[in-house]
Design a protein around this motif. Structure first.
Motif, PDB file in Angstrom:
ATOM      1  N   SER A 255      -7.603   0.101   2.467  1.00 58.13           N
ATOM      2  CA  SER A 255      -6.868   1.347   2.186  1.00 58.13           C
ATOM      3  C   SER A 255      -5.387   1.184   2.497  1.00 58.13           C
ATOM      4  N   LEU A 256      -5.078   0.454   3.550  1.00 59.47           N
ATOM      5  CA  LEU A 256      -3.668   0.229   3.896  1.00 59.47           C
ATOM      6  C   LEU A 256      -3.006  -0.692   2.883  1.00 59.47           C
ATOM      7  N   ALA A 257      -3.739  -1.690   2.403  1.00 56.89           N
ATOM      8  CA  ALA A 257      -3.189  -2.582   1.380  1.00 56.89           C
ATOM      9  C   ALA A 257      -2.882  -1.803   0.110  1.00 56.89           C
ATOM     10  N   THR A 258      -3.777  -0.896  -0.262  1.00 55.10           N
ATOM     11  CA  THR A 258      -3.553  -0.054  -1.444  1.00 55.10           C
ATOM     12  C   THR A 258      -2.336   0.829  -1.239  1.00 55.10           C
ATOM     13  N   LYS A 259      -2.217   1.394  -0.043  1.00 55.21           N
ATOM     14  CA  LYS A 259      -1.075   2.248   0.283  1.00 55.21           C
ATOM     15  C   LYS A 259       0.237   1.473   0.172  1.00 55.21           C
ATOM     16  N   ALA A 260       0.229   0.216   0.619  1.00 60.64           N
ATOM     17  CA  ALA A 260       1.455  -0.602   0.598  1.00 60.64           C
ATOM     18  C   ALA A 260       1.711  -1.228  -0.764  1.00 60.64           C
ATOM     19  N   GLY A 261       0.698  -1.243  -1.636  1.00 57.50           N
ATOM     20  CA  GLY A 261       0.856  -1.848  -2.947  1.00 57.50           C
ATOM     21  C   GLY A 261       0.841  -3.357  -2.918  1.00 57.50           C
ATOM     22  N   MET A 262      -0.026  -3.927  -2.082  1.00 53.88           N
ATOM     23  CA  MET A 262      -0.151  -5.379  -2.011  1.00 53.88           C
ATOM     24  C   MET A 262      -1.603  -5.740  -1.735  1.00 53.88           C
TER      25      MET A 262
END
Length: 340
Positions: A255-262
Motif C-alpha cells: 500500500s505504501l509503494a502504491t502511495k509513493a508510485g513505485m
C-alpha cells in the motif's frame, strides 16, 4: 572551521600534508600508506594506495571535532575523481563555480576540474564520514593496453582528453547500493602482502566499472535495480511524513509503494538508503518512538497508546518496547512519574 591545504594528488604526499595538521601516525605496509589520528582534532583512518596507469585510491574514515575543509590546489594535474560516500555527506565547492554542492550518502559522483583550479571538500563536525576517492590520471590511463576509452559516453570521454582547456566535468548521479556493498568489501579487506594488493586493485577496477555503468545508465535515462534517483528520494521523504500522520492505520509495504508510485522493491531499497532499515523496521521503530512520547507526555493508558499507534497486541508491544529501551512500558511510566 579548520582548513587543511593540500598541493598534491599523490596519495602518500596527501597523507603527509594532512598529517602536518592532524598530527597522527603514518604507517606504510605493502605499498599502502595509512594515517591514523585520535586527538583533539578528531579521530579517523585515511589510507591510500597507487597502481599502474594512473589509478590510485584515497579512502577516508573520519570524524572531525569541528567543520573541516580539505582544500586541494593542484597545478600540474587534473585527475578524474570517482567519489562515493558510504556514510555521512560532504559539501563541495570549486574556484571555478561558486555554487556549493552536497554529495549525499550512496550517491555516485564523477568530477574533473580544470588545471590550476581549487577544490574544497567540507567534512561536517562530529559526523562520521566514510568516503572513497578513486583518482584516474587520464594521460597515463590512455596508454593502457585495451583501455577502451572510446566506448565511454561522449561527455565522460571528454574528461579523459588531455586538452589543457577542456571544460570541467561533473556527474552527480543516482544513489546506488550495489556500489556501496562493493566498497564495503574493499574497506573490510583483511588480507596481507601480495594477496591484499591484488585484491584491492581488482576491487578498485570493479568499483570503477560500476560507477561508469551507473553514469552510462543515468545519461540514457535507465535505472539499475540497485539505483535510486533524486525524485525517488523525494517520494520516500514525503512518504515518511505520510507514515507519521497515519501511524495508527494498517501500513503494508504494497500500500505504501502504491502511495509513493513505485515498486515494492524500489521502496525497500529507498528505505535502506535513507534509514538503513526495511520499511517494516522503520515503521516499528517509529511506532515505538511515538509510544514513548505518549507515555511520557499524556495520561493515556498503555492500552490506549497501543491502539493509537496501530498495534493489536499489548503483550507484543511490551515485548518490543523492552527490546528497544530495556524497560517495560509500565515501568517506564513509573520512572517518569518519580522524576517529575
Amino acid at each position: 572551521m579548520q582548513k587543511i591545504e593540500i598541493h598534491s594528488i599523490d596519495g602518500a604526499e596527501i597523507l603527509e600534508q594532512l598529517n602536518l595538521y592532524l598530527e597522527g601516525k603514518l604507517i606504510n605496509n605493502w605499498g599502502e600508506h595509512v594515517l591514523e589520528f585520535d586527538n583533539k582534532l578528531g579521530k579517523g583512518v585515511i589510507r591510500t594506495i597507487a597502481f599502474d596507469w594512473g589509478v590510485s585510491l584515497v579512502d577516508y574514515n573520519v570524524n572531525f571535532v569541528q567543520d573541516t575543509s580539505i582544500i586541494f590546489t593542484i597545478k600540474d594535474a587534473n585527475p578524474i575523481e570517482f567519489i562515493f560516500i558510504s556514510e555521512g555527506k560532504l559539501n563541495y565547492t570549486t574556484s571555478v563555480e561558486n555554487k556549493p554542492y552536497t554529495f549525499e550518502r550512496y550517491q555516485n559522483v564523477i568530477i574533473s576540474t580544470k588545471k590550476f583550479s581549487k577544490e574544497t571538500y567540507i567534512f561536517p563536525k562530529t559526523a562520521a564520514v566514510k568516503v572513497n576517492f578513486i583518482y584516474v590520471l587520464s594521460g597515463e590511463y590512455s596508454k593502457k593496453k585495451n583501455n577502451n576509452l572510446s566506448y565511454l559516453s561522449k561527455s565522460l570521454f571528454s574528461a579523459f582528453t588531455e586538452e589543457n582547456e577542456k571544460p570541467p566535468y561533473k556527474h552527480y548521479g543516482n544513489y546506488n547500493l550495489r556500489i556501496a556493498d562493493q566498497i564495503k568489501q574493499l574497506q573490510e579487506s583483511h588480507e596481507s602482502g601480495i594477496v591484499r594488493t591484488l585484491s584491492i586493485e581488482g576491487q578498485l577496477n570493479l568499483i570503477l566499472a560500476m560507477q561508469i555503468l551507473e553514469h552510462n545508465n543515468y545519461e540514457n535515462g535507465l535505472a539499475l535495480p540497485e539505483s535510486l534517483s533524486k525524485d525517488d528520494i523525494k517520494k520516500i521523504h514525503n512518504l515518511s511524513a505520510f507514515i507519521i500522520d497515519n501511524i495508527s492505520e494498517p501500513l503494508s509495504v504494497q500500500s505504501l509503494a502504491t502511495k509513493a508510485g513505485m515498486s515494492s522493491k524500489k521502496l525497500q531499497l529507498g528505505f535502506r538508503v535513507l534509514y538503513s532499515k526495511s520499511v517494516n523496521e522503520y515503521i516499528r521503530q517509529l511506532k515505538l518512538e511515538i509510544s514513548r512520547d505518549y507515555i511520557k507526555n499524556t495520561n493515556d493508558s498503555i492500552s490506549e497508546i497501543v491502539y493509537n499507534i496501530g498495534f493489536k497486541s499489548r503483550s507484543y508491544f511490551s515485548k518490543i518496547f523492552f527490546e528497544r529501551y530495556g524497560i517495560l512500558p509500565t515501568d517506564y511510566r513509573k520512572k517518569i512519574k518519580t522524576q517529575e
